[in-house]
Each structure stands twice: as C-alpha cells, then as structure tokens.
Design an enzyme around this catalytic site. Structure first.
Site, PDB file in Angstrom:
ATOM      1  N   ASP A   1      24.814 -12.446  54.118  1.00 45.20           N
ATOM      2  CA  ASP A   1      23.311 -12.795  53.782  1.00 45.20           C
ATOM      3  C   ASP A   1      23.190 -12.187  52.330  1.00 45.20           C
ATOM      4  OD1 ASP A   1      20.862 -13.346  56.019  1.00 45.20           O
ATOM      5  OD2 ASP A   1      20.213 -12.849  53.877  1.00 45.20           O
TER       6      ASP A   1
ATOM      7  N   ASP B   1      25.645 -14.366  48.291  1.00 46.60           N
ATOM      8  CA  ASP B   1      24.752 -15.696  48.043  1.00 46.60           C
ATOM      9  C   ASP B   1      25.715 -17.065  48.301  1.00 46.60           C
ATOM     10  OD1 ASP B   1      23.520 -17.921  46.884  1.00 46.60           O
ATOM     11  OD2 ASP B   1      23.120 -17.058  44.993  1.00 46.60           O
ATOM     12  N   VAL B   2      25.386 -17.913  49.259  1.00 48.84           N
ATOM     13  CA  VAL B   2      26.311 -18.829  49.876  1.00 48.84           C
ATOM     14  C   VAL B   2      26.422 -19.999  48.597  1.00 48.84           C
ATOM     15  CG1 VAL B   2      25.874 -18.530  52.035  1.00 48.84           C
ATOM     16  CG2 VAL B   2      24.059 -19.933  50.929  1.00 48.84           C
TER      17      VAL B   2
ATOM     18  N   SER C   1      18.873 -30.010  61.331  1.00 50.23           N
ATOM     19  CA  SER C   1      17.584 -29.681  61.607  1.00 50.23           C
ATOM     20  C   SER C   1      17.083 -31.011  61.875  1.00 50.23           C
ATOM     21  CB  SER C   1      16.455 -29.325  60.149  1.00 50.23           C
ATOM     22  OG  SER C   1      15.186 -29.421  60.711  1.00 50.23           O
TER      23      SER C   1
ATOM     24  N   TYR D   1      14.319 -30.755  51.423  1.00 47.91           N
ATOM     25  CA  TYR D   1      14.885 -30.354  52.671  1.00 47.91           C
ATOM     26  C   TYR D   1      15.552 -31.489  53.459  1.00 47.91           C
ATOM     27  CZ  TYR D   1      14.840 -26.978  56.808  1.00 47.91           C
ATOM     28  OH  TYR D   1      15.214 -26.324  57.794  1.00 47.91           O
TER      29      TYR D   1
ATOM     30  N   LYS E   1      19.383 -31.710  54.980  1.00 46.82           N
ATOM     31  CA  LYS E   1      19.558 -31.552  56.178  1.00 46.82           C
ATOM     32  C   LYS E   1      20.241 -32.681  56.589  1.00 46.82           C
ATOM     33  CE  LYS E   1      18.409 -27.269  56.967  1.00 46.82           C
ATOM     34  NZ  LYS E   1      19.493 -26.025  57.159  1.00 46.82           N
TER      35      LYS E   1
END
Ligand SMILES: NC(=O)c1ccc[n+]([C@@H]2O[C@H](COP(=O)([O-])OP(=O)(O)OC[C@H]3O[C@@H](n4cnc5c(N)ncnc54)[C@H](O)[C@@H]3O)[C@@H](O)[C@H]2O)c1
Length: 267
Positions: A42, A65-66, A144, A157, A161
């Site tokens: 994370d 950091d992804v 989502s 977003y 998604k």
C-alpha cells in the site's frame, strides 16, 4: 464465517494491493483467517505495517506505489523471496476523482487511469511469471459497478473500471492454459475511507436507501468474501467473470418505483 471455509488457503501466498484500508484490509484479514500468508502492499506504508503487526507472522508489509512498474515487480519478487511462492494476487488499490469531462483537470484524469487501470496491468504483468512458475494461480481485480454502467460526474473512474473489466476478460482467455484464473469483483457503494463523505452524509444515505433494493451501502467484509470465493478453488471453473456485489443496484433499470407510487399513475 463457518468452520467449513477455514483453511481454504492453507499453504497459499497472496499479494493484496491497497491492503492497508477498506476492501483491501478486509480481504487481507479474510485470507489470513483462512490460512493464507499475505503481502500487504500500500501507498500508506505505516498503515500496512500496523496491520501486518496486528496479524502476525503470516503477513508482511511493503510501502508501494502501484503506478511504479519497477516497484511492483520488486514487490512480487520480495513476496516470493519471503514466503517461497505466489498463488493469489488481488489488484485492488484505487482512487476516484469527481468532475464532468468539461470540469475535470487533465492531471486528475491521468492519475485515475494510472492508479485504477494501468496499475492493474502492471500488477498482472509482474505476477504472471511467478504464478506460471508455480503451476498456476488466481488473480482478482477490483473493478466496480461503475465499470459496467455510467455514473454522474465520474468519467475517469467509469472509464478506468470499464478498462479493468475488459482487461480481466482478455487476461482470463490468454492465461487459462497457464492454469491462471483471472476475475474481477464489481462492488456497489461500500463503506470505506473512499466513501467516507457519503457514509457521513444524511442526504447520501437517504439516496442509498431509496435507490439500493437492499436499502443500504455494503461492507468491506462483504466484498472480501466475494474476493475470497473467486481466489479459492471453490471458483475453479470461473474465469473472466465480473462478480457484482451491490445490494441489487444493477438489477434495476433506474425507472421510478412504480409499486411505491400511491396514485393510479397509468390512468
Ligand atoms: N468503496 C466503494 O464504494 C467502492 C466501490 C467500487 C469499487 N471500489 C474500489 O475498491 C478498491 C478499494 O477501495 P476502498 O473503497 O477500499 O478505498 P480505501 O481508500 O479504503 O482503500 C484504497 C487503498 O488503496 C491505497 N492506494 C491508493 N493509491 C495507491 C497507490 N498509488 N499505490 C498503492 N496503494 C494505493 C490507499 O492507500 C488505500 O489504502 C478501489 O479500487 C476502489 O476503486 C470501491
């Protein structure tokens, strides 16, 4: 949780990104409770370490950091180094940004696409060689219901998604013969720090009561159980699926509640 599910992940090793909070944290707790060893990755390194300290030796924590592919690759390698193998990857870290297309600044668009979509590609890319070397495994990506339909004021977003959902399908096909299953979970409104303002807003809660057939937001633990199912051998013939967990929102067309209208509206 019933005793029947205990030990479902005995001997398995998982990575959970965004594992320090909300849906990620609940999933870390669920996987550990069923016997997995888990790397909690994370951006909030301290929170990840606190959670790992709480859960003990079957976990470890990494500040990450992804959106940094090299760091994600190093994290997957560190997980294998620490726990000896990799079986399950939950690509879950995410952010959101409000604003219609004519209002949203370009940096916000890029950041949301980077964290919510590009990082899922990075996570899968970095994990697949380890999973394959292990004879297979399971990936679950957090999409989502916002990746299935549009929302007011969430263009970045919604786009990210939706990308996660279709990336999941392609990955599922491409890696089925590597014995790697790839699925997504599609939560509705869930009470976490991401939705804190909605949780605390009386007006928002009234809307959830009216629009969600189950008349409430969901809990992070209710997503964790869906993720655990998809990651487990109970889902051994399921791949490329987006499991909707939304209290019935997407079962609806969005039309008025005809049966609740008191007058004979059709006259
Ligand atoms: N809460 C909801 O209603 C809801 C609904 C649908 C989907 N989701 C998705 O669920 C996932 C988890 O969100 P949540 O609701 O648990 O929110 P949360 O804010 O509680 O958790 C998100 C976690 O991701 C971490 N994170 C953010 N950016 C990161 C980065 N660049 N690198 C590494 N870690 C990073 C955060 O530090 C945090 O711990 C997200 O992908 C989110 O889009 C949430």
């Amino acid at each position: 949780m019933s005793d029947e599910t205990n030990g479902r992940f005995s001997g398995k090793v998982a990575v959970v990104t965004g594992g320090a909070s909300g849906i990620g944290e609940a999933t870390v707790r669920r996987l550990v409770s069923e016997g997995a060893r888990v790397m909690i990755a994370d951006l909030q390194g301290e929170a990840a370490e606190t959670l790992a300290a709480d859960l003990g030796a079957s976990t470890d924590a990494l500040q990450l950091d992804v959106t940094d592919l090299a760091a994600v690759e190093a994290m997957m390698a560190a997980t294998v180094e620490k726990f000896g193998r990799l079986d399950i990857v939950f690509n879950n870290a995410g952010i959101s940004s409000m604003g219609r297309v004519d209002e949203l600044d370009v940096e916000s668009w890029h950041r949301v696409i980077d964290v919510d979509l590009n990082a899922v590609f990075y996570g899968c890319r970095a994990a697949i060689p380890h999973l394959r070397a292990n004879g297979g495994g399971a990936i679950v990506n957090t999409a989502s219901i916002s990746g299935l339909f549009g929302d007011w004021g969430l263009p970045a977003y919604n786009a990210a998604k939706a990308g996660v959902m279709n990336l999941t399908r392609t990955l599922a096909a491409d890696h089925a013969r590597d014995n790697i299953r790839v699925n997504a979970v599609c939560p509705g409104g869930i009470e976490t720090s991401m939705t804190d303002a909605l949780v605390r807003s009386h007006r928002a809660q009234e809307q959830y009561k009216r629009l969600v057939p189950m008349a409430r937001m969901g809990l992070a633990t209710e997503i964790a159980s869906a993720v655990a199912f998809l990651a487990s051998d109970d889902a051994s013939y399921i791949t490329g699926h987006g499991l909707v967990v939304d209290g019935g929102v997407t079962a609806m067309t969005g039309q008025p509640n005809f049966s609740a209208l008191s007058e004979r509206w059709w006259d």
